[in-house]
Motif scaffolding. Structure first.
Motif, PDB file in Angstrom:
ATOM      1  N   ARG A   1       0.832  -1.204   0.000  1.00  0.00           N
ATOM      2  CA  ARG A   1       0.000   0.000   0.000  1.00  0.00           C
ATOM      3  C   ARG A   1       0.866   1.253   0.000  1.00  0.00           C
ATOM      4  N   GLU A   2       0.683   2.064  -1.023  1.00  0.00           N
ATOM      5  CA  GLU A   2       1.357   3.361  -1.101  1.00  0.00           C
ATOM      6  C   GLU A   2       0.566   4.398  -0.318  1.00  0.00           C
ATOM      7  N   GLY A   3       1.241   5.419   0.144  1.00  0.00           N
ATOM      8  CA  GLY A   3       0.560   6.537   0.766  1.00  0.00           C
ATOM      9  C   GLY A   3       0.214   6.313   2.216  1.00  0.00           C
ATOM     10  N   PRO A   4      -0.258   7.359   2.871  1.00  0.00           N
ATOM     11  CA  PRO A   4      -0.561   7.275   4.304  1.00  0.00           C
ATOM     12  C   PRO A   4      -1.803   6.439   4.575  1.00  0.00           C
ATOM     13  N   PHE A   5      -1.839   5.880   5.788  1.00  0.00           N
ATOM     14  CA  PHE A   5      -3.007   5.115   6.227  1.00  0.00           C
ATOM     15  C   PHE A   5      -3.997   6.120   6.807  1.00  0.00           C
ATOM     16  N   THR A   6      -4.858   6.657   5.938  1.00  0.00           N
ATOM     17  CA  THR A   6      -5.777   7.705   6.347  1.00  0.00           C
ATOM     18  C   THR A   6      -6.950   7.128   7.130  1.00  0.00           C
ATOM     19  N   GLU A   7      -7.703   8.022   7.752  1.00  0.00           N
ATOM     20  CA  GLU A   7      -8.881   7.590   8.499  1.00  0.00           C
ATOM     21  C   GLU A   7      -9.897   6.931   7.574  1.00  0.00           C
ATOM     22  N   GLU A   8      -9.986   7.445   6.340  1.00  0.00           N
ATOM     23  CA  GLU A   8     -10.936   6.870   5.383  1.00  0.00           C
ATOM     24  C   GLU A   8     -10.536   5.446   5.006  1.00  0.00           C
ATOM     25  N   VAL A   9      -9.234   5.239   4.792  1.00  0.00           N
ATOM     26  CA  VAL A   9      -8.744   3.894   4.468  1.00  0.00           C
ATOM     27  C   VAL A   9      -9.017   2.952   5.630  1.00  0.00           C
ATOM     28  N   GLY A  10      -8.756   3.424   6.840  1.00  0.00           N
ATOM     29  CA  GLY A  10      -8.988   2.601   8.029  1.00  0.00           C
ATOM     30  C   GLY A  10     -10.449   2.218   8.188  1.00  0.00           C
ATOM     31  N   ARG A  11     -11.335   3.183   7.981  1.00  0.00           N
ATOM     32  CA  ARG A  11     -12.765   2.892   8.111  1.00  0.00           C
ATOM     33  C   ARG A  11     -13.224   1.876   7.077  1.00  0.00           C
ATOM     34  N   ALA A  12     -12.725   2.013   5.844  1.00  0.00           N
ATOM     35  CA  ALA A  12     -13.108   1.072   4.791  1.00  0.00           C
ATOM     36  C   ALA A  12     -12.621  -0.329   5.116  1.00  0.00           C
ATOM     37  N   ALA A  13     -11.412  -0.439   5.652  1.00  0.00           N
ATOM     38  CA  ALA A  13     -10.859  -1.749   6.006  1.00  0.00           C
ATOM     39  C   ALA A  13     -11.660  -2.386   7.131  1.00  0.00           C
ATOM     40  N   VAL A  14     -11.954  -1.622   8.168  1.00  0.00           N
ATOM     41  CA  VAL A  14     -12.722  -2.149   9.298  1.00  0.00           C
ATOM     42  C   VAL A  14     -14.109  -2.585   8.845  1.00  0.00           C
ATOM     43  N   ALA A  15     -14.703  -1.834   7.918  1.00  0.00           N
ATOM     44  CA  ALA A  15     -16.040  -2.191   7.416  1.00  0.00           C
ATOM     45  C   ALA A  15     -16.032  -3.553   6.733  1.00  0.00           C
ATOM     46  N   LEU A  16     -14.953  -3.860   6.005  1.00  0.00           N
ATOM     47  CA  LEU A  16     -14.861  -5.162   5.341  1.00  0.00           C
ATOM     48  C   LEU A  16     -14.748  -6.298   6.358  1.00  0.00           C
ATOM     49  N   VAL A  17     -13.949  -6.091   7.399  1.00  0.00           N
ATOM     50  CA  VAL A  17     -13.825  -7.108   8.447  1.00  0.00           C
ATOM     51  C   VAL A  17     -15.143  -7.257   9.191  1.00  0.00           C
ATOM     52  N   GLU A  18     -15.804  -6.122   9.434  1.00  0.00           N
ATOM     53  CA  GLU A  18     -17.072  -6.134  10.169  1.00  0.00           C
ATOM     54  C   GLU A  18     -18.144  -6.905   9.416  1.00  0.00           C
ATOM     55  N   GLU A  19     -18.132  -6.805   8.101  1.00  0.00           N
ATOM     56  CA  GLU A  19     -19.129  -7.502   7.303  1.00  0.00           C
ATOM     57  C   GLU A  19     -18.993  -9.017   7.457  1.00  0.00           C
ATOM     58  N   ARG A  20     -17.761  -9.515   7.523  1.00  0.00           N
ATOM     59  CA  ARG A  20     -17.556 -10.957   7.748  1.00  0.00           C
ATOM     60  C   ARG A  20     -18.128 -11.372   9.102  1.00  0.00           C
ATOM     61  N   VAL A  21     -17.897 -10.552  10.124  1.00  0.00           N
ATOM     62  CA  VAL A  21     -18.386 -10.878  11.466  1.00  0.00           C
ATOM     63  C   VAL A  21     -19.914 -10.872  11.494  1.00  0.00           C
ATOM     64  N   ARG A  22     -20.502  -9.926  10.792  1.00  0.00           N
ATOM     65  CA  ARG A  22     -21.972  -9.880  10.737  1.00  0.00           C
ATOM     66  C   ARG A  22     -22.549 -11.122  10.071  1.00  0.00           C
ATOM     67  N   GLN A  23     -21.776 -11.722   9.174  1.00  0.00           N
ATOM     68  CA  GLN A  23     -22.234 -12.925   8.479  1.00  0.00           C
ATOM     69  C   GLN A  23     -21.923 -14.199   9.261  1.00  0.00           C
ATOM     70  N   GLY A  24     -21.274 -14.056  10.427  1.00  0.00           N
ATOM     71  CA  GLY A  24     -20.938 -15.218  11.214  1.00  0.00           C
ATOM     72  C   GLY A  24     -19.735 -15.977  10.697  1.00  0.00           C
ATOM     73  N   LEU A  25     -18.874 -15.288   9.911  1.00  0.00           N
ATOM     74  CA  LEU A  25     -17.659 -15.915   9.402  1.00  0.00           C
ATOM     75  C   LEU A  25     -16.485 -15.572  10.308  1.00  0.00           C
ATOM     76  N   PRO A  26     -15.455 -16.413  10.352  1.00  0.00           N
ATOM     77  CA  PRO A  26     -14.270 -16.073  11.153  1.00  0.00           C
ATOM     78  C   PRO A  26     -13.662 -14.772  10.651  1.00  0.00           C
ATOM     79  N   PRO A  27     -13.306 -13.867  11.536  1.00  0.00           N
ATOM     80  CA  PRO A  27     -12.770 -12.574  11.087  1.00  0.00           C
ATOM     81  C   PRO A  27     -11.389 -12.711  10.471  1.00  0.00           C
ATOM     82  N   LYS A  28     -11.125 -11.861   9.476  1.00  0.00           N
ATOM     83  CA  LYS A  28      -9.777 -11.747   8.930  1.00  0.00           C
ATOM     84  C   LYS A  28      -9.100 -10.542   9.585  1.00  0.00           C
ATOM     85  N   SER A  29      -7.787 -10.478   9.459  1.00  0.00           N
ATOM     86  CA  SER A  29      -7.066  -9.339  10.022  1.00  0.00           C
ATOM     87  C   SER A  29      -7.320  -8.093   9.182  1.00  0.00           C
ATOM     88  N   VAL A  30      -7.151  -6.934   9.814  1.00  0.00           N
ATOM     89  CA  VAL A  30      -7.301  -5.678   9.081  1.00  0.00           C
ATOM     90  C   VAL A  30      -6.233  -5.587   8.000  1.00  0.00           C
TER      91      VAL A  30
END
Length: 355
Positions: free
Chosen positions: A204-233
């Motif tokens: 990943r190029e560039g800074p880890f912005t708040e927007e990037v962080g939120r998008a990443a967490v949202a993807l992990v959160e979606e797996r948890v909502r589906q009852g799947l084992p979570p992946k790392s951020v």
């Protein structure tokens, strides 16, 4: 048997954050809640990190709520810096963590309460905050011939630092942050290194912005909502392309090879006949959630994970998982601890323990 409102299991970032917010909400340690930690001392999983992981190399360490970590020497081992910080935090806020305590099982009790069975006795509780993280469950993939390898196999959880690999041929397995850090360190000492991953690494190029962080967490959160084992951020953000990684790419140290097909007594081998001789295979293959003690409650979904709404288990709203899935980062754990306590405070008054 001791009777409390809340049992917190684990005293890493997630557990201490939860305990802090319980205290702020008016819960008293030892009377209304208890924190149980199986580690020998303060520091959570950080106390077990390898000596070469200095504080200056730590990515994204966020302060615990209510107390900043300031003035830390970036050249000191992170295990020392963060263990001292957690120790000071526990004493400052009077959290009275009980350790070492091994929680063996959480079961259904009577009158709508839970029983937490441990090496130090049993607690009856109205609510549970599970903050056990992943360090105690290193993931070891299985490959044909693995048991025949004559060299040494170890996991990131056992990584002793790069000096122990001097003059050896090392295969590093894993495309996460730990794998690349290990490889860059070991390459200066080893006779040869080989890097293998299941998927091509994404840098990943560039800074880890708040927007990037939120998008990443949202993807992990979606797996948890589906009852799947979570992946790392990290699995959804990619690896930060810092100066050390750029140099490793330029030097050929980070020359990724596809995953081998089998392990031989002398090393590893691919289906096309290619082979690499090795003295060591280092599995930087991550960790799984340490939640086996919750098995009697049957919280797992068919997909293998625990489905959450926020931090609350959908199958049992008395159970909160903090530091699991989308809240596995240090800042995520802080926020999740606050959210869990907010939910617990909504327990009907008549169901709360009276002092």
């Amino acid at each position: 048997m001791e009777v409390v409102d809340v049992v917190v299991i684990g005293a890493g970032q997630a557990g201490l954050s939860s305990a802090y917010h319980l205290r702020r909400a008016g819960f008293e340690p030892d009377r209304d809640f208890v924190v149980l930690d199986h580690s020998p001392g303060p520091g959570g999983a950080w106390q077990f990190r390898w000596p070469s992981l200095t504080y200056g190399k730590v990515h994204g360490m966020h302060a615990l709520p209510g107390m900043e970590l300031t003035g830390a020497d970036p050249e000191r081992a992170s295990s020392e810096v963060i263990a001292e910080y957690f120790d000071r935090y526990e004493r400052t806020f009077g959290l009275r963590v009980r350790r070492p305590v091994d929680v063996r099982a959480v079961r259904e009790g009577t009158d709508g309460r839970l029983l937490v069975e441990s090496s130090a006795g049993t607690w009856s509780t109205r609510a549970l905050i599970n903050a056990t993280g992943t360090w105690d469950r290193p993931f070891w993939p299985r490959y044909p011939g693995q048991e025949t390898f004559r060299g040494r196999q170890l996991h990131t959880a056992q990584y002793p630092g790069p000096e122990e690999f001097a003059g050896q041929r090392v295969v590093v397995v894993g495309g996460g942050a730990s794998g690349t850090q290990h490889l860059l360190e070991i390459a200066r000492y080893a006779a040869a290194t080989t890097w293998v991953t299941r998927r091509p690494p994404v840098f990943r190029e560039g800074p880890f912005t708040e927007e990037v962080g939120r998008a990443a967490v949202a993807l992990v959160e979606e797996r948890v909502r589906q009852g799947l084992p979570p992946k790392s951020v990290v699995s959804v953000t990619g690896l930060p392309l810092n100066d050390a990684v750029r140099q490793g790419l330029a030097d050929g140290v980070l020359d990724r090879q596809p995953m081998f097909d089998r392990i031989t007594p002398e090393g590893v081998e691919w289906q096309d006949g290619r082979r690499v001789d090795a003295d060591v295979i280092l599995w930087a293959t991550g960790f799984r959630a340490a939640i086996d003690h919750l098995a009697p409650l049957r919280l797992r979904e068919p997909g293998g994970g625990i489905r959450l709404e926020g931090t609350r288990a959908v199958a049992d709203p008395r159970i909160h998982l903090v530091g699991y899935g989308p809240s596995a980062s240090t800042i995520g754990a802080n926020r999740a601890g606050r959210a869990a306590v907010r939910d617990i405070r909504r327990l009907p008054a008549e169901e709360r323990v009276t002092a």
